[in-house]
Structure formats: structure tokens, C-alpha cells
Design a protein around this motif. Structure first.
Motif, PDB file in Angstrom:
ATOM      1  N   SER A   1       0.832  -1.206   0.000  1.00 55.51           N
ATOM      2  CA  SER A   1       0.000   0.000   0.000  1.00 55.51           C
ATOM      3  C   SER A   1       0.863   1.252   0.000  1.00 55.51           C
ATOM      4  O   SER A   1       0.549   2.260  -0.654  1.00 55.51           O
ATOM      5  CB  SER A   1      -0.929  -0.005   1.220  1.00 55.51           C
ATOM      6  OG  SER A   1      -1.781  -1.128   1.186  1.00 55.51           O
TER       7      SER A   1
ATOM      8  N   LEU B   1       2.257   1.826  -3.435  1.00 54.64           N
ATOM      9  CA  LEU B   1       1.208   2.337  -4.311  1.00 54.64           C
ATOM     10  C   LEU B   1       0.968   3.817  -4.078  1.00 54.64           C
ATOM     11  O   LEU B   1       0.788   4.592  -5.025  1.00 54.64           O
ATOM     12  CB  LEU B   1      -0.079   1.535  -4.077  1.00 54.64           C
ATOM     13  CG  LEU B   1      -1.292   1.945  -4.914  1.00 54.64           C
ATOM     14  CD1 LEU B   1      -0.997   1.761  -6.407  1.00 54.64           C
ATOM     15  CD2 LEU B   1      -2.519   1.134  -4.512  1.00 54.64           C
ATOM     16  N   PHE B   2       0.990   4.244  -2.816  1.00 50.14           N
ATOM     17  CA  PHE B   2       0.786   5.653  -2.494  1.00 50.14           C
ATOM     18  C   PHE B   2       1.898   6.519  -3.084  1.00 50.14           C
ATOM     19  O   PHE B   2       1.655   7.577  -3.680  1.00 50.14           O
ATOM     20  CB  PHE B   2       0.720   5.821  -0.970  1.00 50.14           C
ATOM     21  CG  PHE B   2       0.683   7.250  -0.523  1.00 50.14           C
ATOM     22  CD1 PHE B   2      -0.492   7.985  -0.604  1.00 50.14           C
ATOM     23  CD2 PHE B   2       1.831   7.871  -0.038  1.00 50.14           C
ATOM     24  CE1 PHE B   2      -0.528   9.302  -0.200  1.00 50.14           C
ATOM     25  CE2 PHE B   2       1.798   9.183   0.369  1.00 50.14           C
ATOM     26  CZ  PHE B   2       0.618   9.918   0.286  1.00 50.14           C
TER      27      PHE B   2
ATOM     28  N   PHE C   1       3.840   5.808  -5.624  1.00 48.34           N
ATOM     29  CA  PHE C   1       3.738   5.801  -7.085  1.00 48.34           C
ATOM     30  C   PHE C   1       2.696   6.823  -7.571  1.00 48.34           C
ATOM     31  O   PHE C   1       2.949   7.596  -8.501  1.00 48.34           O
ATOM     32  CB  PHE C   1       3.369   4.397  -7.559  1.00 48.34           C
ATOM     33  CG  PHE C   1       3.042   4.314  -9.021  1.00 48.34           C
ATOM     34  CD1 PHE C   1       4.050   4.312  -9.986  1.00 48.34           C
ATOM     35  CD2 PHE C   1       1.716   4.267  -9.444  1.00 48.34           C
ATOM     36  CE1 PHE C   1       3.730   4.238 -11.328  1.00 48.34           C
ATOM     37  CE2 PHE C   1       1.397   4.201 -10.777  1.00 48.34           C
ATOM     38  CZ  PHE C   1       2.408   4.186 -11.736  1.00 48.34           C
ATOM     39  N   LEU C   2       1.541   6.823  -6.902  1.00 44.96           N
ATOM     40  CA  LEU C   2       0.483   7.768  -7.293  1.00 44.96           C
ATOM     41  C   LEU C   2       0.917   9.214  -7.051  1.00 44.96           C
ATOM     42  O   LEU C   2       0.611  10.115  -7.847  1.00 44.96           O
ATOM     43  CB  LEU C   2      -0.803   7.462  -6.514  1.00 44.96           C
ATOM     44  CG  LEU C   2      -1.497   6.147  -6.871  1.00 44.96           C
ATOM     45  CD1 LEU C   2      -2.681   5.913  -5.927  1.00 44.96           C
ATOM     46  CD2 LEU C   2      -1.977   6.165  -8.323  1.00 44.96           C
ATOM     47  N   PHE C   3       1.656   9.423  -5.935  1.00 48.99           N
ATOM     48  CA  PHE C   3       2.106  10.782  -5.619  1.00 48.99           C
ATOM     49  C   PHE C   3       3.015  11.324  -6.705  1.00 48.99           C
ATOM     50  O   PHE C   3       2.828  12.435  -7.224  1.00 48.99           O
ATOM     51  CB  PHE C   3       2.816  10.774  -4.263  1.00 48.99           C
ATOM     52  CG  PHE C   3       3.445  12.083  -3.902  1.00 48.99           C
ATOM     53  CD1 PHE C   3       2.663  13.133  -3.428  1.00 48.99           C
ATOM     54  CD2 PHE C   3       4.813  12.286  -4.047  1.00 48.99           C
ATOM     55  CE1 PHE C   3       3.246  14.349  -3.111  1.00 48.99           C
ATOM     56  CE2 PHE C   3       5.389  13.501  -3.731  1.00 48.99           C
ATOM     57  CZ  PHE C   3       4.599  14.537  -3.259  1.00 48.99           C
TER      58      PHE C   3
ATOM     59  N   TRP D   1       3.431  10.173  -9.768  1.00 42.94           N
ATOM     60  CA  TRP D   1       2.772  10.207 -11.074  1.00 42.94           C
ATOM     61  C   TRP D   1       1.902  11.455 -11.225  1.00 42.94           C
ATOM     62  O   TRP D   1       1.926  12.115 -12.256  1.00 42.94           O
ATOM     63  CB  TRP D   1       1.924   8.957 -11.224  1.00 42.94           C
ATOM     64  CG  TRP D   1       1.230   8.865 -12.564  1.00 42.94           C
ATOM     65  CD1 TRP D   1       1.751   8.505 -13.756  1.00 42.94           C
ATOM     66  CD2 TRP D   1      -0.142   9.170 -12.800  1.00 42.94           C
ATOM     67  NE1 TRP D   1       0.823   8.541 -14.749  1.00 42.94           N
ATOM     68  CE2 TRP D   1      -0.379   8.953 -14.183  1.00 42.94           C
ATOM     69  CE3 TRP D   1      -1.188   9.592 -11.985  1.00 42.94           C
ATOM     70  CZ2 TRP D   1      -1.620   9.162 -14.760  1.00 42.94           C
ATOM     71  CZ3 TRP D   1      -2.421   9.777 -12.579  1.00 42.94           C
ATOM     72  CH2 TRP D   1      -2.643   9.575 -13.942  1.00 42.94           C
ATOM     73  N   LEU D   2       1.177  11.844 -10.202  1.00 37.93           N
ATOM     74  CA  LEU D   2       0.353  13.059 -10.240  1.00 37.93           C
ATOM     75  C   LEU D   2       1.223  14.307 -10.339  1.00 37.93           C
ATOM     76  O   LEU D   2       0.879  15.271 -11.035  1.00 37.93           O
ATOM     77  CB  LEU D   2      -0.538  13.117  -9.001  1.00 37.93           C
ATOM     78  CG  LEU D   2      -1.646  12.072  -8.930  1.00 37.93           C
ATOM     79  CD1 LEU D   2      -2.354  12.138  -7.571  1.00 37.93           C
ATOM     80  CD2 LEU D   2      -2.658  12.270 -10.052  1.00 37.93           C
ATOM     81  N   ARG D   3       2.342  14.274  -9.634  1.00 38.69           N
ATOM     82  CA  ARG D   3       3.249  15.431  -9.698  1.00 38.69           C
ATOM     83  C   ARG D   3       3.818  15.605 -11.085  1.00 38.69           C
ATOM     84  O   ARG D   3       3.920  16.721 -11.617  1.00 38.69           O
ATOM     85  CB  ARG D   3       4.369  15.243  -8.676  1.00 38.69           C
ATOM     86  CG  ARG D   3       5.308  16.426  -8.588  1.00 38.69           C
ATOM     87  CD  ARG D   3       6.289  16.222  -7.470  1.00 38.69           C
ATOM     88  NE  ARG D   3       7.199  17.353  -7.411  1.00 38.69           N
ATOM     89  CZ  ARG D   3       8.202  17.451  -6.536  1.00 38.69           C
ATOM     90  NH1 ARG D   3       8.383  16.475  -5.636  1.00 38.69           N
ATOM     91  NH2 ARG D   3       8.999  18.495  -6.538  1.00 38.69           N
ATOM     92  N   ARG D   4       4.169  14.508 -11.696  1.00 40.65           N
ATOM     93  CA  ARG D   4       4.721  14.572 -13.052  1.00 40.65           C
ATOM     94  C   ARG D   4       3.683  15.061 -14.038  1.00 40.65           C
ATOM     95  O   ARG D   4       3.978  15.871 -14.925  1.00 40.65           O
ATOM     96  CB  ARG D   4       5.233  13.186 -13.451  1.00 40.65           C
ATOM     97  CG  ARG D   4       5.829  13.143 -14.839  1.00 40.65           C
ATOM     98  CD  ARG D   4       6.293  11.742 -15.153  1.00 40.65           C
ATOM     99  NE  ARG D   4       6.815  11.671 -16.509  1.00 40.65           N
ATOM    100  CZ  ARG D   4       7.204  10.556 -17.109  1.00 40.65           C
ATOM    101  NH1 ARG D   4       7.136   9.413 -16.438  1.00 40.65           N
ATOM    102  NH2 ARG D   4       7.661  10.580 -18.339  1.00 40.65           N
TER     103      ARG D   4
ATOM    104  N   ARG E   1       1.168  17.006 -13.420  1.00 47.25           N
ATOM    105  CA  ARG E   1       0.921  18.423 -13.234  1.00 47.25           C
ATOM    106  C   ARG E   1       2.005  19.267 -13.884  1.00 47.25           C
ATOM    107  O   ARG E   1       1.752  20.306 -14.476  1.00 47.25           O
ATOM    108  CB  ARG E   1       0.848  18.727 -11.732  1.00 47.25           C
ATOM    109  CG  ARG E   1       0.230  20.091 -11.447  1.00 47.25           C
ATOM    110  CD  ARG E   1       0.092  20.336  -9.976  1.00 47.25           C
ATOM    111  NE  ARG E   1       1.396  20.686  -9.404  1.00 47.25           N
ATOM    112  CZ  ARG E   1       1.559  21.086  -8.139  1.00 47.25           C
ATOM    113  NH1 ARG E   1       0.529  21.149  -7.329  1.00 47.25           N
ATOM    114  NH2 ARG E   1       2.761  21.383  -7.685  1.00 47.25           N
TER     115      ARG E   1
END
Length: 330
Positions: free
Chosen positions: A271, A274-275, A277-279, A281-284, A286
Motif C-alpha cells: 500500500s 502504491l501511495f 507511485f500515485l504521488f 505520477w500526479l506530480r509529473r 501536473r
């Protein structure tokens, strides 16, 4: 104290009572003899005729008969020294033989249906019309077959935890007659023994006349337990299964810690990955939404874009028109 005469009187009464009982018991034994034979074996039924006058077999009629379902069946007949099958029941043909010296009847290949009361009758043949009854004896033939050793099965199989309800099934086959009692015996670790009656079924095989037994017991197990299934036959014979043991499975403290570490390793750590990775990926994503050089309509510029631009070092270069600016970011 009682006088000697009274004591003698009571003693005589006691002796007479004992003699009467013995005489009555002797008469019962003489009139009804019990014989036991196993299914498939050979039965021997003595007639018990001593022939004190030494009468020749040529002058005698000897026959064995059996009463069954309100019908008298001729099992064997010897007429003036010769076997006769004219009146013999078909079920006994080619299965009987008489010892002419002891007048004992032999019945081979015994089946459950052969059980019952037999009577041997001896008649003296006087001429062609008259016959005198010289002897009569009844005896009981008991047919039996041992049930197979009961087998116990557990459902569901595998580990049993405290308070768990399990089903135990027991089976035994090819026995006769139908048992008087069947029951489960439960023994726990402290030595307490309890007998249980369960859901029992007795299935008779029409071809052989033998019985098969099936029994199911639902048991809630709270501690280590020993289980037996017991069959009580009509001949006071007890057939018991092998002892079936049920052990309560517990998890030791070390295993519990290993189990906790496994939960952490397979639950929390993935978990966390996964957190992260999402962090990133969202930053990239943006960062990719803000172009390095583009033409933007100044009148339609939203407040959100202005905030993003204010966070960067930007400067504008006037273009040929007043409506637009060329933006450069460094």
C-alpha cells in the motif's frame, strides 16, 4: 428363638422350592434347545430320540419341520429309512442331511431366513393307516453374522479449532440380526465419558438378508476428544470402532508474531509503494500540463493558471498585437 421343628419345616420348604425350579428349568431345556450358527455355516439339529425299544428305521417316520409366518414347512423327512423330498420345502432341498446313527439333522449354507424354531417328530408306523407319536423335540436355531469393524470419518477434514462443530460418520456392514443398540462414546481429556445416540439408519440387503449401519453425529469440540462407535448385538456381543482422536489446534505466540509480520509485509508495504507511485505520477502529470512556450489569450486566462505562473520566474515579450503576449519560462 425358633424351635428346631420350625427350622426343619422352613428348610424343607426351601429345598422343595429349589427342586421345583430346577425341574422347571430342566423341562424348558429339554423342550427348547438353543443353537447358534453363523451365516454361511452349517447347523446341527439333534432330534434327541434315544430309541429305547430299538425300533428299526424301516418302521419309523422321522421329520423336521419349522413354523414360519403361520406356515409349517417340512425341512426334512425320512420315511421308513428312505429320504423323501415330496413334502420338503424347496428352500431346504439339497441342503439337508440326516445322521442315521444320532438322528442329527445337518443344514448347510445357513442364511438369516433359516433362523427360528424347529421341531423333530418321530412316529411309529403301524400298518398303512395308524401312526403312534413316539417323540417330539423343539429347538431354536439362532443365526448371526458379525458386523464389520465400524469406520469413523470426520467432516470437514483437517484442523479443528476450539468451539468448532464437526460431523462424524460411522459405518458398519454385513451383520445380523439387527443390533439391539448402537451409540457413540465420547471421552474428553479429564476422563469424562458420555454416550450419545445419533441419527442411525439400518439398511437391510434384500439379497443376503444382512444389515448395514450408518450413523451421523454432530459434535461441538471444545477440547481434545476421543470418539468410539459401539454396536451392541442381541447376543451381548460388543463391536467397537478403533479410537478416533480429535485434537484442538492452537497457534503458538511465535507463530502469531510471524503471522503479524506476514500481514505487514503483504498488506501495508504494498500500500505504501502504491501511495508513493500515485504521488509522483500526479506530480509529473501536473508539471507536464504547463508548457515551456505557448501563446495564451490574456482575456481567458483563469485564476488557477495565474497562480501557477506566479510560482515560476516568467517575463513577457510584447507581440505584434495587443491581445496576446509571448510567455517564456526559465
Amino acid at each position: 428363638m425358633k424351635s428346631c421343628g420350625e427350622v426343619t419345616k422352613y428348610s424343607k420348604l426351601i429345598v422343595m422350592f429349589v427342586l421345583v425350579c430346577l425341574t422347571y428349568q430342566g423341562r424348558i431345556s429339554a423342550t427348547l434347545q438353543f443353537n447358534k450358527v453363523f451365516v454361511g455355516g452349517t447347523a446341527w439339529l439333534p432330534c434327541g430320540f434315544s430309541n429305547p425299544k430299538n425300533i428299526s428305521l424301516d418302521s419309523l417316520m422321522i421329520f423336521f419341520q419349522k413354523e414360519q409366518h403361520g406356515e409349517t414347512k417340512v425341512v426334512y423327512e425320512l420315511y421308513k429309512g428312505v429320504e423323501k423330498q415330496t413334502h420338503q420345502n424347496i428352500k431346504y432341498q439339497n441342503r439337508t442331511k440326516l445322521d442315521l446313527y444320532t438322528l442329527t439333522l445337518q443344514i448347510s449354507g445357513v442364511t438369516p431366513e433359516d433362523g427360528g424354531i424347529y421341531e423333530c417328530v418321530v412316529l411309529s408306523k403301524q400298518g398303512s393307516e395308524h401312526s403312534d407319536k413316539l417323540h417330539s423335540k423343539e429347538q431354536h436355531l439362532n443365526v448371526t453374522a458379525n458386523f464389520s469393524k465400524p469406520v469413523i470419518m470426520q467432516s470437514p477434514e483437517g484442523r479443528v479449532s476450539a468451539g468448532m462443530a464437526i460431523n462424524l460418520s460411522a459405518s458398519s456392514t454385513q451383520g445380523y440380526p439387527k443390533p439391539e443398540d448402537v451409540y457413540w462414546r465420547i471421552t474428553v481429556v479429564n476422563g469424562t465419558i458420555k454416550n450419545y445416540n445419533a441419527n442411525n439408519s439400518f439398511i437391510k440387503d434384500n439379497a443376503t438378508g444382512l444389515y448395514n449401519i450408518n450413523s451421523i453425529l454432530t459434535l461441538k469440540v471444545t477440547e481434545d476428544t476421543k470418539v468410539s462407535f459401539i454396536i451392541q448385538s442381541s447376543w451381548q456381543q460388543t463391536i467397537s470402532s478403533s479410537e478416533f482422536r480429535i485434537y484442538i489446534q492452537t497457534i503458538p505466540p511465535q507463530a502469531e508474531r510471524i503471522h503479524l509480520f506476514a500481514l505487514l509485509g503483504f498488506g501495508i508495504i504494498p500500500s505504501l509503494f502504491l501511495f508513493l507511485f500515485l504521488f509522483f505520477w500526479l506530480r509529473r502529470m501536473r508539471n507536464q500540463n504547463i508548457p515551456s512556450a505557448s501563446y495564451i489569450d490574456s482575456d481567458g486566462l483563469s485564476m488557477h493558471i495565474l497562480e501557477l505562473l506566479n510560482r515560476r520566474r516568467i517575463f513577457t515579450v510584447p507581440t505584434a498585437t495587443k491581445e496576446s503576449h509571448l510567455l517564456f519560462t526559465v
